[in-house]
Design an enzyme around this catalytic site. Structure first.
Site, PDB file in Angstrom:
ATOM      1  N   GLY A   1       0.824  -1.217   0.000  1.00  0.00           N
ATOM      2  CA  GLY A   1       0.000   0.000   0.000  1.00  0.00           C
ATOM      3  C   GLY A   1       0.851   1.257   0.000  1.00  0.00           C
ATOM      4  O   GLY A   1       0.446   2.304   0.518  1.00  0.00           O
TER       5      GLY A   1
ATOM      6  N   GLY B   1      -0.503   4.618  -1.258  1.00  0.00           N
ATOM      7  CA  GLY B   1      -1.650   5.192  -0.550  1.00  0.00           C
ATOM      8  C   GLY B   1      -1.293   6.384   0.326  1.00  0.00           C
ATOM      9  O   GLY B   1      -0.146   6.833   0.359  1.00  0.00           O
ATOM     10  N   GLN B   2      -2.314   6.878   1.024  1.00  0.00           N
ATOM     11  CA  GLN B   2      -2.143   8.106   1.805  1.00  0.00           C
ATOM     12  C   GLN B   2      -1.044   7.960   2.861  1.00  0.00           C
ATOM     13  O   GLN B   2      -0.139   8.790   2.942  1.00  0.00           O
ATOM     14  CB  GLN B   2      -3.467   8.468   2.496  1.00  0.00           C
ATOM     15  CG  GLN B   2      -3.409   9.807   3.220  1.00  0.00           C
ATOM     16  CD  GLN B   2      -4.529   9.986   4.241  1.00  0.00           C
ATOM     17  OE1 GLN B   2      -5.254   9.038   4.579  1.00  0.00           O
ATOM     18  NE2 GLN B   2      -4.679  11.197   4.733  1.00  0.00           N
TER      19      GLN B   2
ATOM     20  N   ASP C   1      -0.169  -7.858  -5.617  1.00  0.00           N
ATOM     21  CA  ASP C   1      -1.559  -7.868  -5.188  1.00  0.00           C
ATOM     22  C   ASP C   1      -1.571  -8.682  -3.890  1.00  0.00           C
ATOM     23  O   ASP C   1      -1.331  -9.893  -3.921  1.00  0.00           O
ATOM     24  CB  ASP C   1      -2.427  -8.534  -6.263  1.00  0.00           C
ATOM     25  CG  ASP C   1      -3.889  -8.623  -5.852  1.00  0.00           C
ATOM     26  OD1 ASP C   1      -4.201  -8.363  -4.672  1.00  0.00           O
ATOM     27  OD2 ASP C   1      -4.715  -8.966  -6.715  1.00  0.00           O
TER      28      ASP C   1
ATOM     29  N   TYR D   1     -15.451  -2.589   6.284  1.00  0.00           N
ATOM     30  CA  TYR D   1     -14.088  -2.188   6.656  1.00  0.00           C
ATOM     31  C   TYR D   1     -13.844  -2.482   8.142  1.00  0.00           C
ATOM     32  O   TYR D   1     -12.817  -3.071   8.512  1.00  0.00           O
ATOM     33  CB  TYR D   1     -13.920  -0.699   6.362  1.00  0.00           C
ATOM     34  CG  TYR D   1     -12.611  -0.097   6.784  1.00  0.00           C
ATOM     35  CD1 TYR D   1     -11.409  -0.493   6.207  1.00  0.00           C
ATOM     36  CD2 TYR D   1     -12.573   0.902   7.756  1.00  0.00           C
ATOM     37  CE1 TYR D   1     -10.208   0.085   6.586  1.00  0.00           C
ATOM     38  CE2 TYR D   1     -11.375   1.486   8.143  1.00  0.00           C
ATOM     39  CZ  TYR D   1     -10.201   1.075   7.556  1.00  0.00           C
ATOM     40  OH  TYR D   1      -9.014   1.640   7.938  1.00  0.00           O
TER      41      TYR D   1
ATOM     42  N   LYS E   1     -11.280  -5.128  10.034  1.00  0.00           N
ATOM     43  CA  LYS E   1     -10.261  -4.682  10.990  1.00  0.00           C
ATOM     44  C   LYS E   1     -10.394  -5.424  12.323  1.00  0.00           C
ATOM     45  O   LYS E   1      -9.385  -5.720  12.966  1.00  0.00           O
ATOM     46  CB  LYS E   1     -10.337  -3.162  11.182  1.00  0.00           C
ATOM     47  CG  LYS E   1      -9.813  -2.376   9.980  1.00  0.00           C
ATOM     48  CD  LYS E   1      -8.324  -2.638   9.738  1.00  0.00           C
ATOM     49  CE  LYS E   1      -7.750  -1.909   8.548  1.00  0.00           C
ATOM     50  NZ  LYS E   1      -6.334  -2.255   8.275  1.00  0.00           N
TER      51      LYS E   1
ATOM     52  N   ILE F   1      -6.792  10.187   9.373  1.00  0.00           N
ATOM     53  CA  ILE F   1      -5.452  10.755   9.175  1.00  0.00           C
ATOM     54  C   ILE F   1      -5.535  11.901   8.164  1.00  0.00           C
ATOM     55  O   ILE F   1      -6.054  11.731   7.056  1.00  0.00           O
ATOM     56  CB  ILE F   1      -4.454   9.686   8.659  1.00  0.00           C
ATOM     57  CG1 ILE F   1      -4.433   8.459   9.580  1.00  0.00           C
ATOM     58  CG2 ILE F   1      -3.063  10.281   8.506  1.00  0.00           C
ATOM     59  CD1 ILE F   1      -3.874   8.678  10.948  1.00  0.00           C
TER      60      ILE F   1
HETATM   61  N1  SER Z   1      -9.888   6.934   7.750  1.00  0.00           N
HETATM   62  C1  SER Z   1     -10.519   5.653   7.736  1.00  0.00           C
HETATM   63  C2  SER Z   1     -11.805   5.703   7.014  1.00  0.00           C
HETATM   64  O1  SER Z   1     -12.426   6.732   7.061  1.00  0.00           O
HETATM   65  C3  SER Z   1     -10.757   5.178   9.138  1.00  0.00           C
HETATM   66  O2  SER Z   1      -9.805   4.244   9.482  1.00  0.00           O
HETATM   67  O3  SER Z   1     -12.211   4.729   6.456  1.00  0.00           O
END
Ligand code: SER
Length: 327
Positions: free
Chosen positions: A13, A16-17, A58, A148, A152, A178
């Site tokens: 990743g 990514g951000q 991947d 999501y 987690k 974040i």
């Molecule tokens: N920043 C993430 C989201 O909004 C939270 O872990 O999905």
């Protein structure tokens, strides 16, 4: 590299951000050639591509990870590849595949090849409607409402299992939203708290997808990077928790965020048009008790809302002046 521990690091990743900035911080610390950045499909930025190795993998396909681990003699993995909450609601099957099967593959590789350490962040999305919303305790009810969040919670349990059963030293924390200026977030519920800065600088207007009174826990990227590096360098004997540390820096409403930006850009206007992400935001805590992280590995955030806003606006305004706000 005298005086520094040698490591061979794989970052998943990395485009990514968080990954894009964490990769650069790791390269700075451990040497460019020792940090292999990887992504699934998005091309890396020139900064990422030109500063060290980059490979496409991947994470849901174990062989693609293994090939890189083998080729670069990897001993440490920062596993950041994930589908976030808003995209996860649109594509729940993909979210499960990437987040759970991807993590399982990484943990299996760590077990089979006896890797030294693995980092895998969790999220405030593990919490839900039955979790206390104020000062959410470390040990509490996990009742996620999003795919999501489900992945987690499963991921935290899987990581703890791999530590207890196989001795895989895997660590992580429950990141809040974040906020950062380098790479835009990829489809989370907390994305408004990043987009608002970009739009304030570009257009002095923003239409926010959560209500003005929506309060969520947030963190500025330099603190997120520091927390990852610090947790990964803590002596294992100090840790009672491993993959599920609560982590906090600041909490504010969307309205308070807008007001802070207005102190710098008085003409800034915000409208509120909540969409499906409001319900997700409403299921997450407002403030977090992170005393375990503070006690076990000395966590302490450096940025509050005012310091972060000044820093964000300075960086974004400079880029905007060069015509490179969105790059
Ligand atoms: N920043 C993430 C989201 O909004 C939270 O872990 O999905």
């Amino acid at each position: 590299m005298p005086g520094k521990e040698m490591k061979r690091i794989l970052v998943t990743g990395a485009v990514g951000q968080i990954g894009s900035e964490l990769t650069m911080a790791l390269r700075e610390r451990f040497g460019n050639e020792n940090v292999v950045a990887t992504g699934r499909s998005t091309a890396p930025s020139p900064t990422l591509r030109d500063s060290g190795p980059f490979e496409f993998i991947d994470v849901a396909k174990k062989k693609t990870i293994e090939a890189v681990v083998e080729r670069y003699r990897i001993d440490t993995v920062y596993h950041l590849a994930a589908i976030l909450s808003a995209v996860g609601e649109k594509k729940p099957q993909l979210c499960w595949d990437v987040n759970v099967n991807g993590l399982y593959n990484v943990l299996e590789i760590a077990r089979e090849r006896e890797l030294t350490r693995v980092f895998c962040p969790s999220s405030i999305a593990v919490f839900g409607r039955h979790t206390p919303v104020h000062n959410t305790p470390q040990e509490t009810i996990l009742s996620p409402t999003t795919m999501y969040g489900v992945t987690k919670v499963a991921g935290e349990a899987l990581c703890d299992y791999y530590f207890q059963r196989f001795g895989v030293d895997v660590r992580g924390m429950r990141y809040p939203g974040i906020i950062s200026s380098e790479t835009l977030p990829g489809g989370g519920t907390t994305d408004y708290a990043v987009a608002i800065y970009y739009e304030a600088v570009a257009n002095q207007r923003y239409t926010c997808f959560v209500r003005e009174d929506t309060v969520l826990p947030m963190m500025y990227m330099p603190d997120a990077i520091k927390s990852a590096m610090d947790l990964m360098e803590t002596d294992l004997s100090r840790l009672e928790h491993h993959s599920n540390f609560n982590l906090a820096a600041m909490s504010f409403s969307a309205g308070e965020l807008a007001a802070e930006i207005k102190r710098h850009i008085p003409e800034f206007q915000v409208e509120y048009e909540p969409d499906f992400r409001q319900e997700i935001a409403d299921s997450w805590p407002r403030t977090i008790d992170d005393s375990s992280a503070r006690e076990e590995w000395g966590w302490e955030p450096g940025y509050d809302l005012a310091a972060m806003t000044a820093h964000m606006l300075e960086r974004l305004s400079n880029r905007h002046a060069r015509g490179k706000l969105y790059r």
